[in-house]
Write an enzyme that holds these catalytic residues in place. Structure first.
Site, PDB file in Angstrom:
ATOM      1  N   HIS A  80       0.812  -1.217   0.000  1.00  0.00           N
ATOM      2  CA  HIS A  80       0.000   0.000   0.000  1.00  0.00           C
ATOM      3  C   HIS A  80       0.846   1.267   0.000  1.00  0.00           C
ATOM      4  CE1 HIS A  80      -2.194  -3.181   2.291  1.00  0.00           C
ATOM      5  NE2 HIS A  80      -3.138  -2.855   1.452  1.00  0.00           N
ATOM      6  N   GLU A 132      -2.809   3.317   2.416  1.00  0.00           N
ATOM      7  CA  GLU A 132      -2.458   3.900   1.115  1.00  0.00           C
ATOM      8  C   GLU A 132      -2.761   5.387   1.094  1.00  0.00           C
ATOM      9  OE1 GLU A 132      -3.974   4.156  -3.459  1.00  0.00           O
ATOM     10  OE2 GLU A 132      -4.258   2.213  -2.477  1.00  0.00           O
ATOM     11  N   ASN A 228     -10.460  -2.829  -0.986  1.00  0.00           N
ATOM     12  CA  ASN A 228     -10.984  -3.172  -2.314  1.00  0.00           C
ATOM     13  C   ASN A 228     -11.983  -4.318  -2.233  1.00  0.00           C
ATOM     14  OD1 ASN A 228      -9.649  -5.848  -3.603  1.00  0.00           O
ATOM     15  ND2 ASN A 228      -8.154  -4.891  -2.249  1.00  0.00           N
TER      16      ASN A 228
END
Length: 287
Positions: A80, A132, A228
Site C-alpha cells: 500500500h 495507502e 478493495n
C-alpha cells in the site's frame, strides 16, 4: 448449485509483486545455511490475514512502528506504500529497505507530488484511515482534503478561487470517481484531474457488477480489513441481491443459500487462489 466465478478474482499485479519480493528476501536470507538477519515488513504487507499468518509462521516480523526497525534488518515497505516521513526514518535506521509498494500506488504518489508542487491543493477520494491514503497525502505539497463520497465532498465545499488537484485511492469505485469529477468540473475552474484508479480495480468492479446482475446471491472472498474487497461487496449489494463477504469458506452457512440456484463468486486483490477455490468447492457441493 451453479457458480459463476469471476476471472479477475484473486491477486493483482501489485500484490503478486510485493509477495515475490518478500519471498526473494526470505530466500536470500537463508541461502548461507542459516538466517542471518530479521526479515520484517512495515505494517501488514497486504490485507489478508491468512497470508500474513503464514509469513509470521515462517519468522517474518510485522513492525507496527518505524522505531521497531534495527540496523541489520531487512524491512519491506508494504504494497500500500507508506508516508514519505516513515520511509525516511526506516532508511535512517540502518536496515536494508526493499520497496514493495505497488507500482500503481507509487505512480499515484509521484503524480500527486508533481501536480501539487506549484501550490495546488489536493482533493483525495479515499478512506482517510487506509494506509495507502496516508501515504498519498504525504506526497502533497500543499493543503489536502480527504473524502469518501460525493456527499462528503459537497460538505467540504472547496473554494472555486483556488487551484485544485483531484486524485483517488487506487482501489476506489471508478463510477463514483466519474460522478465526483463531473461535479467538480462544473464548480472549480482551476482543476487538474489525475487518473490514479488502477485499471485492474475497474475491471474487477465491472465484472462483479456483471455477475451480480445475473445471479441470486454473491460471495466475496477476502480480508475483512481489505478496502478493495469491501468495495466489491458493496457494489454487489447495490445490485439488490444477498451478498456475503467472507475471509474463507468456513464462514459460509448453508442456510443462507436455501432455495438459491445460482451464485456469483469473486475475491479481493489480496486473496490467494486456494481460498477462492475452497469457497467455490463449498458452494458447488450445495444442492
Amino acid at each position: 448449485m451453479e457458480v459463476k466465478r469471476a476471472g479477475t478474482a484473486g491477486f493483482c499485479m501489485g500484490v503478486s509483486l510485493a509477495l515475490h519480493k518478500l519471498e526473494m528476501a526470505i530466500e536470500a536470507n537463508g541461502s548461507g545455511g542459516s538466517a542471518l538477519r530479521r526479515i520484517c515488513t512495515y505494517g501488514p504487507i497486504i490485507h489478508n490475514p491468512q497470508v500474513l499468518a503464514s509469513y509470521e509462521a515462517r519468522g517474518v516480523v510485522c513492525l507496527k512502528s518505524v522505531d521497531g526497525a534495527r540496523a541489520g534488518d531487512t524491512v519491506l515497505i508494504r504494497a500500500h506504500g507508506v508516508p514519505m516521513q516513515a520511509e525516511a526514518t526506516l532508511r535512517e535506521s540502518g536496515a536494508e529497505i526493499i520497496d514493495a509498494t505497488c507500482p500503481r500506488v507509487k505512480k499515484a504518489q509521484l503524480a500527486i507530488a508533481n501536480s501539487t508542487a506549484s501550490g495546488s491543493s489536493l482533493l483525495l477520494f479515499g478512506d482517510a484511515d487506509h494506509p495507502e491514503v496516508r501515504g498519498l497525502l504525504s506526497y502533497a505539497r500543499g493543503k489536502s482534503l480527504v473524502f469518501a463520497s460525493l456527499e462528503e465532498l459537497t460538505v467540504l465545499n472547496p473554494a472555486p478561487s483556488e487551484p485544485w488537484v483531484l486524485a483517488s485511492q487506487t482501489t476506489q469505485d471508478a463510477s463514483e470517481f466519474a460522478r465526483i469529477r463531473e461535479y467538480l468540473e462544473g464548480r472549480l475552474p482551476r482543476l487538474e484531474v489525475l487518473a490514479t484508479i488502477c485499471d485492474a480495480t475497474g475491471e474487477r468492479q465491472e465484472e462483479a457488477r456483471s455477475i451480480a446482475s445475473g445471479v441470486e446471491a454473491m460471495v466475496i472472498v477476502g480480508g475483512h480489513q481489505s478496502g478493495n474487497t469491501k468495495r466489491l461487496a458493496a457494489l454487489s449489494a447495490e445490485c439488490g441481491i444477498a451478498t456475503y463477504h467472507v475471509e474463507s469458506a468456513s464462514e459460509l452457512r448453508a442456510v443462507d443459500f436455501r432455495n438459491v440456484r445460482s451464485v456469483g463468486l469473486t475475491a479481493g486483490a489480496s486473496t490467494p487462489k486456494n481460498l477462492i477455490d475452497e469457497a467455490e468447492e463449498w458452494l458447488k457441493r450445495l444442492p
